[in-house]
Design an enzyme around this catalytic site. Structure first.
Site, PDB file in Angstrom:
ATOM      1  N   GLY A 266       1.082  -1.408  -0.085  1.00 12.74           N
ATOM      2  CA  GLY A 266       0.437  -0.371  -0.320  1.00 12.74           C
ATOM      3  C   GLY A 266       0.790   1.122  -0.230  1.00 12.74           C
ATOM      4  CG  HIS A 383       7.928  31.559  12.157  1.00 13.81           C
ATOM      5  ND1 HIS A 383       8.447  32.631  12.600  1.00 13.81           N
ATOM      6  CD2 HIS A 383       8.110  31.656  10.504  1.00 13.81           C
ATOM      7  CE1 HIS A 383       8.900  33.904  11.527  1.00 13.81           C
ATOM      8  NE2 HIS A 383       9.499  32.012  10.698  1.00 13.81           N
TER       9      HIS A 383
END
Ligand code: G6Q
Length: 545
Positions: A266, A383
């Site tokens: 997958g 940030h």
């Protein structure tokens, strides 16, 4: 022999204890040639891999590569590429490389050349996407398809979703949406934007039994049938699967099914029919370029000597920090908004592959395996969590990924972005000494008293290891290569740690557990759980409207 008892492992442990744990990158960089020694340039792919800002010297590199040699990577590489069933718990071959095999060589599984089926499905994908994009394939009321919705989860979602985002600049086909969560909010928010007459659903599921996907697919089917009737299904639904019976049972014409096979895991499936939404968005040729980039990285991985082999070097660096420095996690930080889903995608590839405890002998390992991976695109991360990387108590090695020539060009955005890309690894490596901190405080006119108080907070110890990966451009080809590079890194680590990187029993467990509780939420059945679970279910049943 147990991995940690081997002479290669012990030598690394000694080397770490005796030397490297107290070495600083500032000292290592007294060697001006360090960049040349510890970087690799792949001219054909336009990729530069700089690993000079790692806490390693020539001896470390030699010892890490001795570990690779002892793992018999060469033989395992031959096995994976030639279709041997190296996923032993599921008795499956692991052949994502065959999906992007651009050579004329055959690849056999159980005596059958899988390249024949692979090429047939690629041709079918090409025809379908050409028809869809040109308007030859029409909705039931004769309108061109404007929106494509991929319904899938895990490996049937993360890869194509990440690539569609990464290649958005090149997208010139229908708008592509992704629905994965069984939370009805996911499909609800997508359906409300769509016109059934111009929408096509891709139901992407290897097994075609996954609860989330089948629930979303049934909701989409109901929505469409209510508006356009049963007959419309053939124009508005296609399936990507290995399970023909289930696809037919769902009501999708198996002519509209794009097959893949059990040798495609997958999380390694974006190269297969699972890549169909990518081809819808950017066209089949660009999808093929993606495969070509991955193929060229496969060739690099297969043929480059280990000293010059990017995935091998990435893998051993990961092991160096994970197993010797005891780093608890690592980050991948793409300085490209287009790559904003890249880390989320890699989290699955890496953690689902190597999050294992049992080795090839069926025994529990007594060392750390799978790395914990996280991250966000730069500069957003700067940030928020970079604080902890710079000044926290944990070592968190980072991969910085940057693009030299971005597809879009707006003002000086890119120079600003890249100035951060270059500045952060530099600051992480070299930090700021006490003397430099005091000097900076003095220069800004800070009082003596404040200098005393602030100095310890303004010191950056540095010595935080990073890799810098620079792509000349972000194209389908370089993206394909970048993904394949990480896939091979994961493979090498799995081989060294002696785990099966290609099964996922933890995921299978999750698929079963919820099915036990579902009837209890519908109050059809009562089960006995621990007191916490039972009380939570009772509470839910009491409050629910
Ligand atoms: C991937 C995992 C897992 C899987 C999903 C979806 O390697 O096996 O993430 O892709 O559970 O499974 P289906 O494609 O079968 O719906």
């Amino acid at each position: 022999m147990e991995l940690i008892q081997t002479k290669e492992w012990k030598s690394l442990q000694n080397h770490y204890e005796q030397k490297m744990k107290s070495v600083h990158l500032r000292d290592l960089f007294k060697d001006n040639d360090r960049f040349n020694k510890y970087s690799i340039r792949l001219e054909n792919l336009g990729i530069l891999f700089d690993y000079s800002k790692n806490i390693i010297d020539e001896e470390t590199k030699k010892l890490l590569l001795d570990l690779v040699k002892a793992s018999d990577l060469k033989t395992w590489t031959e096995k994976i590429f030639s279709g041997e069933k190296i996923n032993w718990t599921e008795k499956r071959a692991v052949l994502h490389s065959a999906l992007r095999n651009m050579s004329d060589n055959s690849v056999f599984v159980d005596g059958k050349d899988v390249m024949i089926d692979i090429k047939n499905v690629l041709a079918k994908m090409e025809k379908f996407t050409d028809d869809l994009r040109s308007g030859k394939w029409l909705g039931a009321t004769g309108k061109k398809i404007k929106s494509v919705v991929n319904i899938g989860i895990g490996g049937s979602d993360l890869g194509p979703r990440m690539v569609c985002e990464a290649l958005k600049y090149y997208a010139d086909g229908p708008a592509v949406y992704f629905v994965s969560n069984v939370d009805g909010a996911d499909i609800y928010e997508v359906l409300k934007k769509l016109d059934p007459e111009t929408s096509l659903f891709i139901v992407a599921s290897k097994t075609f039994t996954t609860q989330e996907t089948m629930t979303n697919a049934n909701t989409a089917r109901k929505w469409l049938v209510e508006k356009l009737g049963e007959n419309a299904i053939k124009n508005h639904f296609v399936a990507l699967s290995t399970n023909k019976e289930k696809v037919a049972e769902f009501g999708i014409d198996t002519n509209n099914m794009f097959e893949f096979w059990n040798f495609v895991g997958g999380r390694y499936s974006l190269w297969s029919a699972i890549g169909l939404p990518i081809a819808c968005a950017v066209g089949f040729n660009k999808f093929k370029e993606l495969l070509t980039g991955a193929y060229e990285m496969d060739m690099h991985f297969k043929t480059a000597p280990i000293e010059q082999n990017i995935p091998v070097i990435m893998a051993v660096l990961g092991i160096w920090y994970n197993n010797f420095f005891n780093a608890q996690s690592y980050t991948v930080l793409p300085y490209s908004q287009y790559l904003h889903r890249f880390t989320a995608f890699l989290q699955q590839s890496d953690m689902e592959s190597n999050g294992k405890t049992i080795n090839r002998n069926g025994e529990k390992v007594n060392y750390q395996t799978g790395q914990v991976l996280w991250g966000e695109p730069g500069t957003n991360g700067q940030h928020s969590f970079y604080q902890l990387i710079h000044q926290g108590t944990k070592m968190i090695p980072c991969d910085f990924i940057g693009i030299v020539n971005p597809p879009e060009k707006i003002g000086d955005h890119h120079e600003k972005l890249l100035s951060n890309f270059f500045a952060q690894p530099e600051a992480l490596a070299f930090g700021l000494t006490k003397e430099q901190a005091i000097e900076a405080l003095k220069a800004s006119g800070t009082s003596e008293e404040d200098i005393r108080m602030l100095t310890p907070h303004k010191i950056f110890e540095g010595n935080k290891p990073t890799n810098s990966i620079l792509l000349d451009e972000l194209t389908p080809k370089t993206l394909g290569a970048l993904i394949a590079m990480y896939e091979h890194k994961i493979f090498v680590q799995g081989i060294i740690w002696q785990v099966n990187s290609y099964d996922q029993w933890g995921v299978e467990l999750g698929k079963k557990l919820a099915n036990v509780i579902l009837p209890e939420l519908k109050q059809e059945k009562e089960n006995v759980h621990d007191c916490s679970t039972s009380s939570l279910i009772k509470h839910y049943n009491k409050i629910k409207k």
